[in-house]
Structure formats: C-alpha cells, structure tokens
Design a protein around this motif. Structure first.
Motif, PDB file in Angstrom:
ATOM      1  N   VAL A  55       0.858  -1.175   0.000  1.00 23.27           N
ATOM      2  CA  VAL A  55       0.000   0.000   0.000  1.00 23.27           C
ATOM      3  C   VAL A  55       0.897   1.229   0.000  1.00 23.27           C
ATOM      4  CG1 VAL A  55      -0.190   0.155   2.524  1.00 23.27           C
ATOM      5  CG2 VAL A  55      -2.043   1.036   1.101  1.00 23.27           C
ATOM      6  N   GLY A  56       0.417   2.324  -0.556  1.00 23.49           N
ATOM      7  CA  GLY A  56       1.144   3.587  -0.529  1.00 23.49           C
ATOM      8  C   GLY A  56       0.538   4.513   0.509  1.00 23.49           C
ATOM      9  N   ILE A  57       1.392   5.122   1.315  1.00 25.17           N
ATOM     10  CA  ILE A  57       0.937   6.091   2.316  1.00 25.17           C
ATOM     11  C   ILE A  57       1.841   7.312   2.242  1.00 25.17           C
ATOM     12  CG2 ILE A  57       0.718   6.571   4.785  1.00 25.17           C
ATOM     13  CD1 ILE A  57      -0.153   3.741   5.227  1.00 25.17           C
ATOM     14  N   LYS A  58       1.268   8.456   1.874  1.00 29.51           N
ATOM     15  CA  LYS A  58       1.983   9.742   1.813  1.00 29.51           C
ATOM     16  C   LYS A  58       3.304   9.657   1.059  1.00 29.51           C
ATOM     17  CE  LYS A  58       0.989  12.958   4.809  1.00 29.51           C
ATOM     18  NZ  LYS A  58       1.282  13.851   5.894  1.00 29.51           N
ATOM     19  N   THR A  61       6.178   3.627   0.280  1.00 31.44           N
ATOM     20  CA  THR A  61       5.691   2.295  -0.073  1.00 31.44           C
ATOM     21  C   THR A  61       5.754   1.429   1.177  1.00 31.44           C
ATOM     22  OG1 THR A  61       6.532   2.528  -2.316  1.00 31.44           O
ATOM     23  CG2 THR A  61       6.093   0.286  -1.547  1.00 31.44           C
ATOM     24  N   VAL A  62       4.660   0.747   1.456  1.00 30.02           N
ATOM     25  CA  VAL A  62       4.596  -0.116   2.632  1.00 30.02           C
ATOM     26  C   VAL A  62       4.366  -1.549   2.164  1.00 30.02           C
ATOM     27  CG1 VAL A  62       3.456  -0.568   4.832  1.00 30.02           C
ATOM     28  CG2 VAL A  62       3.558   1.772   3.953  1.00 30.02           C
ATOM     29  N   LEU A  63       5.284  -2.441   2.525  1.00 29.85           N
ATOM     30  CA  LEU A  63       5.115  -3.872   2.290  1.00 29.85           C
ATOM     31  C   LEU A  63       4.829  -4.518   3.634  1.00 29.85           C
ATOM     32  CD1 LEU A  63       7.966  -4.679  -0.247  1.00 29.85           C
ATOM     33  CD2 LEU A  63       5.517  -4.668  -0.681  1.00 29.85           C
ATOM     34  N   LYS A  99      11.911   7.605  -1.141  1.00 24.66           N
ATOM     35  CA  LYS A  99      11.568   8.475  -2.273  1.00 24.66           C
ATOM     36  C   LYS A  99      10.519   9.513  -1.886  1.00 24.66           C
ATOM     37  CE  LYS A  99      12.616   4.952  -5.684  1.00 24.66           C
ATOM     38  NZ  LYS A  99      12.087   4.090  -6.739  1.00 24.66           N
ATOM     39  N   GLY A 100      10.079   9.505  -0.642  1.00 24.41           N
ATOM     40  CA  GLY A 100       9.043  10.427  -0.187  1.00 24.41           C
ATOM     41  C   GLY A 100       9.568  11.827   0.073  1.00 24.41           C
ATOM     42  N   GLN A 101       8.660  12.774   0.079  1.00 27.29           N
ATOM     43  CA  GLN A 101       8.997  14.176   0.342  1.00 27.29           C
ATOM     44  C   GLN A 101       8.638  14.583   1.770  1.00 27.29           C
ATOM     45  OE1 GLN A 101      10.602  16.055  -2.024  1.00 27.29           O
ATOM     46  NE2 GLN A 101      10.665  14.119  -3.149  1.00 27.29           N
ATOM     47  N   ASP A 102       7.701  13.869   2.388  1.00 26.51           N
ATOM     48  CA  ASP A 102       7.223  14.185   3.735  1.00 26.51           C
ATOM     49  C   ASP A 102       7.304  12.937   4.605  1.00 26.51           C
ATOM     50  OD1 ASP A 102       6.355  16.877   3.116  1.00 26.51           O
ATOM     51  OD2 ASP A 102       4.713  15.945   1.999  1.00 26.51           O
TER      52      ASP A 102
END
Length: 194
Positions: A55-58, A61-63, A99-102
């Motif tokens: 799932v993607g959160i903000k 990537t969450v496995l 790879k997230g910004q926040d």
C-alpha cells in the motif's frame, strides 16, 4: 377525414404500446451488467489470505507481511507482557520512505472478513500510549519506557523503517481485505496482495 385517420392511427399505436409485456423492476433483463461500485470498478474476486501486501501512504511504499508468524524479538514480547499486554498476532511492515517528500506514518492495519468482522492491528507506539505504567515497579517501568521510546511507526523523508503492528486477537481466518492508515481513525487505503 385526414385528421380522423391520423387520430385512429394514434389510438392504435398507443393501444399497441400498452399491451406489450413489461419487465418487473426487480428483475433486470438477461443482458444486465452490474453497476460499478463506488470507486468506479466492477467487483471481482481478489487474491486474499496470508501473504505480502503493498500500500502507498503519503509517498511511501509499505510492504506488509500478513500475518507475521515469528513476531518481533523476544525483548518486545517480554516487555509487553510485563506491561500486561498479551499479543495475539503480528504484522511486520517495511515502511520505505526513501523516495518520499514528507514524513509517512503507519499506525493501523485492518483485516476484514466477508461477514464484516474486522480486526485492527495497531503500531507499537499506539499500543504503548494505552498502557498504564503507574502500577509497575520502577525497574519494569524504566525498562518499558526505554523500550517504548525506541518503537517506530513513522519514517522521515529518505528513511526506511520496520514497523511492528499487533492485535490482541488471532489473525481472522478467511480475511478478504487488508487496509492501512496513518491515523487510528483512518482514512484507510486498501492494500494489494503481491
């Protein structure tokens, strides 16, 4: 005369239309296609049950390993038990925010069965917020506080962490949906089996 012929033809047509059989509103025609669900897709069977979900959160990537049969380290289980918390089952999540910004947070994962039963797994920081430490001896309390301060449920931008989530009940058998949320009250995002 011409007007009378048109009137007779109109009566004949209207009478003919009224005598055609109608289909009851509750029974759709044979070529009926179910309308799409609220998210615009037609319901289809999906892979479910134990395994890896994503799932993607903000932006992260969450496995998730659902369920994680091994559970966390023995120290975590011992500390929780000393605080009066008995874990029933575990989910291990890899929260990859490189790879997230926040900052990204994973606090709740829910498993739902076809009959509507839902079991929620909470991150260890959420679990530790509900534990009363006032009845603990000073040694147990010190150990518990040190341990709880080290638990993670968030990853800053550029960071990757392991998040443990627990339920006090066993993993529900036959679950058909896995979803996750940053906050304890949602909103929940559906995870896909990998």
């Amino acid at each position: 005369m011409k007007a009378l012929a048109i009137l007779a033809l109109a009566v004949l047509l209207l009478t003919g239309c009224a005598s055609t059989p109608t289909t009851a509103a509750s029974s759709p025609p044979n070529d009926y296609t179910a309308p799409p669900t609220g998210d615009g897709t037609t319901p289809t069977p999906e892979p479910s049950g134990p395994g890896t979900y994503m799932v993607g959160i903000k932006g992260a990537t969450v496995l998730m390993e659902v369920p994680d049969s091994a559970g966390p380290d023995a120290e975590t289980i011992a500390v929780l038990q000393s605080a009066g918390v008995t874990p029933g089952s575990w989910i291990k999540a890899d929260l990859d925010n490189r790879k997230g910004q926040d900052a990204a947070v994973l606090n709740v994962v829910g498993l739902s069965t076809p009959d509507g039963k839902r079991v929620e797994y909470k991150s260890l920081p959420v679990v530790t917020n509900t534990v009363q430490t006032s009845g603990m001896t000073s040694d147990v309390q010190r150990r518990y506080v040190t341990w709880s301060n080290a638990q993670k449920a968030s990853a800053q931008a550029g960071e990757r962490v392991t998040v443990w989530l627990m339920s006090t009940t066993p993993t529900p058998s036959g679950f058909v949906r896995v979803d996750a949320a940053s906050g304890t009250a949602g909103p929940f995002t559906k995870a896909a089996k990998q």
